[in-house]
Design a protein around this motif. Structure first.
Motif, PDB file in Angstrom:
ATOM      1  N   LEU A  40       0.911  -1.236   0.021  1.00 25.39           N
ATOM      2  CA  LEU A  40      -0.075   0.033  -0.048  1.00 25.39           C
ATOM      3  C   LEU A  40       0.827   1.414  -0.001  1.00 25.39           C
ATOM      4  O   LEU A  40       2.307   1.136   0.452  1.00 25.39           O
ATOM      5  CB  LEU A  40      -0.864   0.089   1.304  1.00 25.39           C
ATOM      6  N   PRO A  41       0.290   2.411  -0.298  1.00 27.68           N
ATOM      7  CA  PRO A  41       1.122   3.705  -0.449  1.00 27.68           C
ATOM      8  C   PRO A  41       1.299   4.079   0.920  1.00 27.68           C
ATOM      9  O   PRO A  41       0.736   3.848   2.007  1.00 27.68           O
ATOM     10  CB  PRO A  41       0.293   4.587  -1.105  1.00 27.68           C
ATOM     11  N   ASP A  42       2.127   5.001   0.968  1.00 28.69           N
ATOM     12  CA  ASP A  42       2.699   5.596   2.293  1.00 28.69           C
ATOM     13  C   ASP A  42       1.733   6.281   3.304  1.00 28.69           C
ATOM     14  O   ASP A  42       1.871   5.842   4.348  1.00 28.69           O
ATOM     15  CB  ASP A  42       3.834   6.847   2.061  1.00 28.69           C
ATOM     16  N   LYS A  43       0.729   6.695   2.694  1.00 26.98           N
ATOM     17  CA  LYS A  43      -0.345   7.150   3.446  1.00 26.98           C
ATOM     18  C   LYS A  43      -0.878   6.138   4.424  1.00 26.98           C
ATOM     19  O   LYS A  43      -1.232   6.530   5.818  1.00 26.98           O
ATOM     20  CB  LYS A  43      -1.503   7.788   2.732  1.00 26.98           C
ATOM     21  N   ALA A  44      -1.157   4.896   3.989  1.00 26.28           N
ATOM     22  CA  ALA A  44      -1.518   3.702   4.761  1.00 26.28           C
ATOM     23  C   ALA A  44      -0.618   3.461   6.258  1.00 26.28           C
ATOM     24  O   ALA A  44      -1.230   2.814   7.110  1.00 26.28           O
ATOM     25  CB  ALA A  44      -1.640   2.432   3.819  1.00 26.28           C
ATOM     26  N   PHE A  45       0.408   3.894   5.948  1.00 23.62           N
ATOM     27  CA  PHE A  45       1.480   3.784   7.277  1.00 23.62           C
ATOM     28  C   PHE A  45       1.679   4.850   7.971  1.00 23.62           C
ATOM     29  O   PHE A  45       2.477   5.078   8.890  1.00 23.62           O
ATOM     30  CB  PHE A  45       2.870   3.121   6.727  1.00 23.62           C
ATOM     31  N   SER A  46       0.795   6.013   7.870  1.00 23.85           N
ATOM     32  CA  SER A  46       0.863   7.306   8.443  1.00 23.85           C
ATOM     33  C   SER A  46      -0.172   7.233   9.451  1.00 23.85           C
ATOM     34  O   SER A  46      -0.958   6.512   9.513  1.00 23.85           O
ATOM     35  CB  SER A  46       0.721   8.421   7.609  1.00 23.85           C
ATOM     36  N   ARG A  47      -0.552   8.483  10.292  1.00 20.07           N
ATOM     37  CA  ARG A  47      -1.445   8.744  11.061  1.00 20.07           C
ATOM     38  C   ARG A  47      -2.745   8.769  10.200  1.00 20.07           C
ATOM     39  O   ARG A  47      -3.742   9.012  11.063  1.00 20.07           O
ATOM     40  CB  ARG A  47      -1.215   9.789  12.014  1.00 20.07           C
ATOM     41  N   GLU A  48      -2.642   9.356   9.138  1.00 21.93           N
ATOM     42  CA  GLU A  48      -4.020   9.266   8.207  1.00 21.93           C
ATOM     43  C   GLU A  48      -4.354   7.737   7.805  1.00 21.93           C
ATOM     44  O   GLU A  48      -5.592   7.859   7.068  1.00 21.93           O
ATOM     45  CB  GLU A  48      -3.416  10.170   7.015  1.00 21.93           C
ATOM     46  N   THR A  49      -3.934   6.782   8.222  1.00 27.69           N
ATOM     47  CA  THR A  49      -4.281   5.461   7.612  1.00 27.69           C
ATOM     48  C   THR A  49      -5.591   5.164   8.375  1.00 27.69           C
ATOM     49  O   THR A  49      -6.170   5.587   9.292  1.00 27.69           O
ATOM     50  CB  THR A  49      -3.240   4.335   8.115  1.00 27.69           C
ATOM     51  N   HIS A  50      -6.564   4.217   7.458  1.00 28.40           N
ATOM     52  CA  HIS A  50      -7.731   4.021   8.013  1.00 28.40           C
ATOM     53  C   HIS A  50      -7.736   2.266   8.555  1.00 28.40           C
ATOM     54  O   HIS A  50      -8.586   2.008   8.997  1.00 28.40           O
ATOM     55  CB  HIS A  50      -8.843   3.823   6.831  1.00 28.40           C
ATOM     56  N   ILE A  51      -6.178   1.897   8.566  1.00 21.67           N
ATOM     57  CA  ILE A  51      -6.261   0.506   9.066  1.00 21.67           C
ATOM     58  C   ILE A  51      -5.417   0.664  10.336  1.00 21.67           C
ATOM     59  O   ILE A  51      -4.339   0.837  10.550  1.00 21.67           O
ATOM     60  CB  ILE A  51      -5.381  -0.114   8.127  1.00 21.67           C
ATOM     61  N   VAL A  52      -6.305   0.821  11.560  1.00 24.30           N
ATOM     62  CA  VAL A  52      -5.801   0.927  12.674  1.00 24.30           C
ATOM     63  C   VAL A  52      -6.521  -0.088  13.827  1.00 24.30           C
ATOM     64  O   VAL A  52      -7.557  -0.258  13.949  1.00 24.30           O
ATOM     65  CB  VAL A  52      -5.960   2.498  13.219  1.00 24.30           C
ATOM     66  N   ASP A  53      -5.675  -0.993  14.743  1.00 27.91           N
ATOM     67  CA  ASP A  53      -6.078  -1.741  15.544  1.00 27.91           C
ATOM     68  C   ASP A  53      -6.157  -1.302  16.930  1.00 27.91           C
ATOM     69  O   ASP A  53      -5.440  -0.172  17.239  1.00 27.91           O
ATOM     70  CB  ASP A  53      -4.878  -3.036  15.517  1.00 27.91           C
ATOM     71  N   LYS A  54      -6.937  -1.718  17.683  1.00 28.41           N
ATOM     72  CA  LYS A  54      -7.212  -1.188  19.141  1.00 28.41           C
ATOM     73  C   LYS A  54      -6.036  -1.601  19.972  1.00 28.41           C
ATOM     74  O   LYS A  54      -5.593  -0.688  21.025  1.00 28.41           O
ATOM     75  CB  LYS A  54      -8.439  -1.805  19.618  1.00 28.41           C
ATOM     76  N   VAL A  55      -5.279  -2.445  19.595  1.00 31.75           N
ATOM     77  CA  VAL A  55      -3.860  -2.696  20.399  1.00 31.75           C
ATOM     78  C   VAL A  55      -2.842  -2.217  19.658  1.00 31.75           C
ATOM     79  O   VAL A  55      -2.709  -2.292  18.430  1.00 31.75           O
ATOM     80  CB  VAL A  55      -4.124  -4.379  20.646  1.00 31.75           C
ATOM     81  N   GLY A  56      -1.737  -1.509  20.511  1.00 27.08           N
ATOM     82  CA  GLY A  56      -0.480  -1.194  19.995  1.00 27.08           C
ATOM     83  C   GLY A  56       0.297  -0.637  21.010  1.00 27.08           C
ATOM     84  O   GLY A  56       0.024  -0.646  22.247  1.00 27.08           O
ATOM     85  N   ILE A  57       1.561  -0.263  20.743  1.00 24.75           N
ATOM     86  CA  ILE A  57       2.369   0.130  21.651  1.00 24.75           C
ATOM     87  C   ILE A  57       2.092   1.795  22.043  1.00 24.75           C
ATOM     88  O   ILE A  57       1.581   2.491  21.368  1.00 24.75           O
ATOM     89  CB  ILE A  57       3.925   0.120  21.267  1.00 24.75           C
ATOM     90  N   GLY A  58       2.300   1.997  23.130  1.00 28.20           N
ATOM     91  CA  GLY A  58       2.138   3.333  23.602  1.00 28.20           C
ATOM     92  C   GLY A  58       3.259   4.562  23.498  1.00 28.20           C
ATOM     93  O   GLY A  58       4.346   4.201  22.741  1.00 28.20           O
ATOM     94  N   ARG A  59       3.018   5.644  23.848  1.00 26.94           N
ATOM     95  CA  ARG A  59       3.956   6.667  23.179  1.00 26.94           C
ATOM     96  C   ARG A  59       5.132   6.757  23.781  1.00 26.94           C
ATOM     97  O   ARG A  59       6.188   7.236  23.346  1.00 26.94           O
ATOM     98  CB  ARG A  59       3.171   8.178  23.712  1.00 26.94           C
ATOM     99  N   ASP A  60       5.310   6.113  25.084  1.00 29.05           N
ATOM    100  CA  ASP A  60       6.630   6.063  25.821  1.00 29.05           C
ATOM    101  C   ASP A  60       7.705   4.960  25.311  1.00 29.05           C
ATOM    102  O   ASP A  60       8.627   4.731  25.598  1.00 29.05           O
ATOM    103  CB  ASP A  60       6.460   5.934  27.316  1.00 29.05           C
ATOM    104  N   VAL A  61       7.186   4.085  24.280  1.00 31.44           N
ATOM    105  CA  VAL A  61       7.769   3.145  23.806  1.00 31.44           C
ATOM    106  C   VAL A  61       8.706   3.309  22.766  1.00 31.44           C
ATOM    107  O   VAL A  61       8.059   4.277  21.847  1.00 31.44           O
ATOM    108  CB  VAL A  61       6.875   1.802  23.571  1.00 31.44           C
ATOM    109  N   ALA A  62       9.936   3.034  22.427  1.00 24.30           N
ATOM    110  CA  ALA A  62      11.004   3.491  21.662  1.00 24.30           C
ATOM    111  C   ALA A  62      10.880   2.143  20.528  1.00 24.30           C
ATOM    112  O   ALA A  62      11.070   0.812  21.129  1.00 24.30           O
ATOM    113  CB  ALA A  62      12.228   3.664  22.028  1.00 24.30           C
ATOM    114  N   THR A  63      10.781   2.554  19.258  1.00 19.11           N
ATOM    115  CA  THR A  63      11.046   1.425  18.295  1.00 19.11           C
ATOM    116  C   THR A  63      12.380   1.406  17.522  1.00 19.11           C
ATOM    117  O   THR A  63      12.875   2.478  17.299  1.00 19.11           O
ATOM    118  CB  THR A  63       9.845   1.152  17.319  1.00 19.11           C
ATOM    119  N   LEU A  64      13.002   0.297  17.091  1.00 18.30           N
ATOM    120  CA  LEU A  64      14.042   0.378  16.522  1.00 18.30           C
ATOM    121  C   LEU A  64      14.006   1.282  14.967  1.00 18.30           C
ATOM    122  O   LEU A  64      15.232   2.043  15.044  1.00 18.30           O
ATOM    123  CB  LEU A  64      14.642  -1.186  16.074  1.00 18.30           C
TER     124      LEU A  64
END
Length: 481
Positions: free
Chosen positions: A100-124
């Motif tokens: 999918l295009p970049d938009k699908a991986f941004s905060r504008e995506t319509h594909i969002v799960d209820k479960v996910g990491i929090g703001r204080d978590v760092a990712t590689l």
């Protein structure tokens, strides 16, 4: 004065070039649903020449364990250096396909799960992006929310070695002069096996009489055929690893690249994947790169949450305090163990969002003794679709096991144990019982071991603010929406 200035400038440039040279490329190769099944480990009937040769270039860990034996929780643990119940991604999540295009991986995506990491978590990927690295990923994301994993490039290549070679070459070219972090997910040997075999028509099945059927499965023709296909897909994964490494060789940068080969969890069958039993959490792990000793094996217990701190340590990047794992550098530099470490831990909460699949389990192991706490032992557990013979996943073993319930009642019981309440604790000696079929929790001679492991479990659960009974107690993470 001019000569002195020129010398200072030259010295500065030299220091800068040395600094850049010390920041290695990183490739994380992650097979999907692969137990430590390698010809170098004596797995009968198969040949894995690429992984075997690679492992001998560095350090192979005999006691590596998944943080969780489900795709999203284990992958999130790898990329955050945190336990699933701590980072918030405690079950599999729905995320956008990589095409999918970049938009699908941004905060504008319509594909969002209820479960996910929090703001204080760092990712590689976030840490590498902040430090000037080019980042890329193959096969699938399966991480939530998608925007917290900002890969510069994505490619959905699955399990075709030639395509992996080309995709890796493209990523390396796109990186240009920047160091890179390539997260190379390989789809094999995840079900359906026959999809990988179709994509690799020259791949042959190992001979039926040459392979080993795990002792918790009935050794019938149908089950043995399913295991043949699994092992063939392990060989496909090995070929993909070879193609990835060849691309690094072709670019002349393999020696300056820090490379990890591992798996997200064990083989895709009940009493393994989507559970806390030993075959689900035990995984292969080999590490090769600048500063890593060659040709060694190590028996210390290590976890997927150690990967992120280790990678950042070797890249000279500060390890975020929130990460709960430890750098494996002391072992990779030639030492025997991580100072002060006696145990590693693992967990299972649920494979998917269906509450019928909820079954929290917690593990503590020293690499020999393996203790499981069933947090809510009275609950039953529905197996995930790919473990129940649903046609789309091609699990032909499931029906074969059902058909063998009269002839192989003991093995059939490992399938039906999920349908009924279980005892609160299990204890296995996995160096002698790798499949975990001899439960010693009620053995009078093992009560001292049981109490020791139980105490370690209690300390870990208290220190990490673990749940009391249900995974729904894990706080909903604010950055998942």
């Amino acid at each position: 004065m001019l000569k002195k200035a020129c010398l200072l400038l030259a010295a500065t440039c030299l220091l800068q070039s040395v600094s850049v040279a010390k920041q290695p490329n990183v490739v994380l190769i992650l097979a999907d649903d692969m137990s430590p099944d390698l010809s170098m480990l004596g797995t009968p009937g198969i040949e894995t020449p690429n992984i075997d040769a690679f492992a001998k270039e560095g350090v192979y860990f005999n006691n590596a364990f998944a943080a969780s034996a489900s795709c999203s929780p284990s992958r999130t643990a790898i990329l955050t250096g945190m336990w699933p119940h701590s980072n918030g991604n405690w079950r599999n999540v729905h995320t956008p396909p990589l095409n999918l295009p970049d938009k699908a991986f941004s905060r504008e995506t319509h594909i969002v799960d209820k479960v996910g990491i929090g703001r204080d978590v760092a990712t590689l990927p976030e840490v590498f992006q902040a430090n000037g690295y080019f980042t890329a990923i193959t096969q699938k994301l399966h991480l939530s929310p998608a925007w917290r994993y900002p890969y510069d490039a994505r490619n959905p290549v699955q399990s075709e070695p030639k395509r992996f070679h080309k995709v890796m070459g493209d990523f390396i070219e796109q990186a240009g002069d920047r160091p890179f972090f390539i997260h190379a997910n390989v789809a094999a040997p995840h079900r359906p096996y026959r999809a990988h075999l179709k994509s690799n028509p020259d791949q042959e099945l190992p001979a039926a009489d040459s392979i080993e059927v795990p002792s918790f499965l009935p050794d019938t023709p149908g089950v043995r055929r399913d295991m043949q296909e699994y092992y063939a897909c392990v060989e496909i994964a090995d070929a993909c690893v070879g193609a990835i490494l060849q691309a690094l060789d072709d670019a002349g940068i393999r020696e300056e690249t820090f490379i990890i080969f591992t798996s997200d969890q064990g083989m895709p069958i009940h009493y393994a994947k989507a559970s806390a039993y030993p075959t689900g959490t035990r995984i292969p792990l080999a590490v090769v790169g600048p500063g890593v000793v060659k040709g060694q094996t190590n028996d210390s217990p290590v976890s997927q949450i150690d990967y992120a701190p280790t990678i950042l340590d070797y890249c000279g990047i500060e390890i975020p305090e929130v990460m709960q794992g430890e750098s494996l550098r002391p072992i990779l530099s030639g030492g025997d163990s991580i100072e002060g470490r006696e145990y590693v831990f693992a967990e299972h909460n649920s494979h998917g969002p269906d509450p019928r699949e909820f079954y929290p389990q917690r593990v503590v192991t020293d690499g020999n003794w393996y203790y499981i706490l069933n947090v809510d032992p009275e609950k039953t557990q529905r197996l995930p679709d790919d473990l129940r013979g649903v046609e789309v996943w091609g699990n032909h073993a499931y029906d074969a096991i059902i058909a063998a319930k009269e002839s192989h009642p003991a093995e059939y019981a490992y399938l039906t144990l999920f349908d009924k309440p279980r005892q609160p604790e299990h204890l296995y000696k996995i160096n002698e019982d790798k499949w975990g079929v001899h439960d010693l929790a009620t053995n009078p001679e093992r009560q001292a071991v049981l109490q020791r492991m139980r105490a370690a479990m209690h300390m870990w659960r208290t220190a990490t603010n673990d749940i009391e009974k249900s995974p729904l107690e894990i706080p909903e993470q604010p950055d998942a929406h």
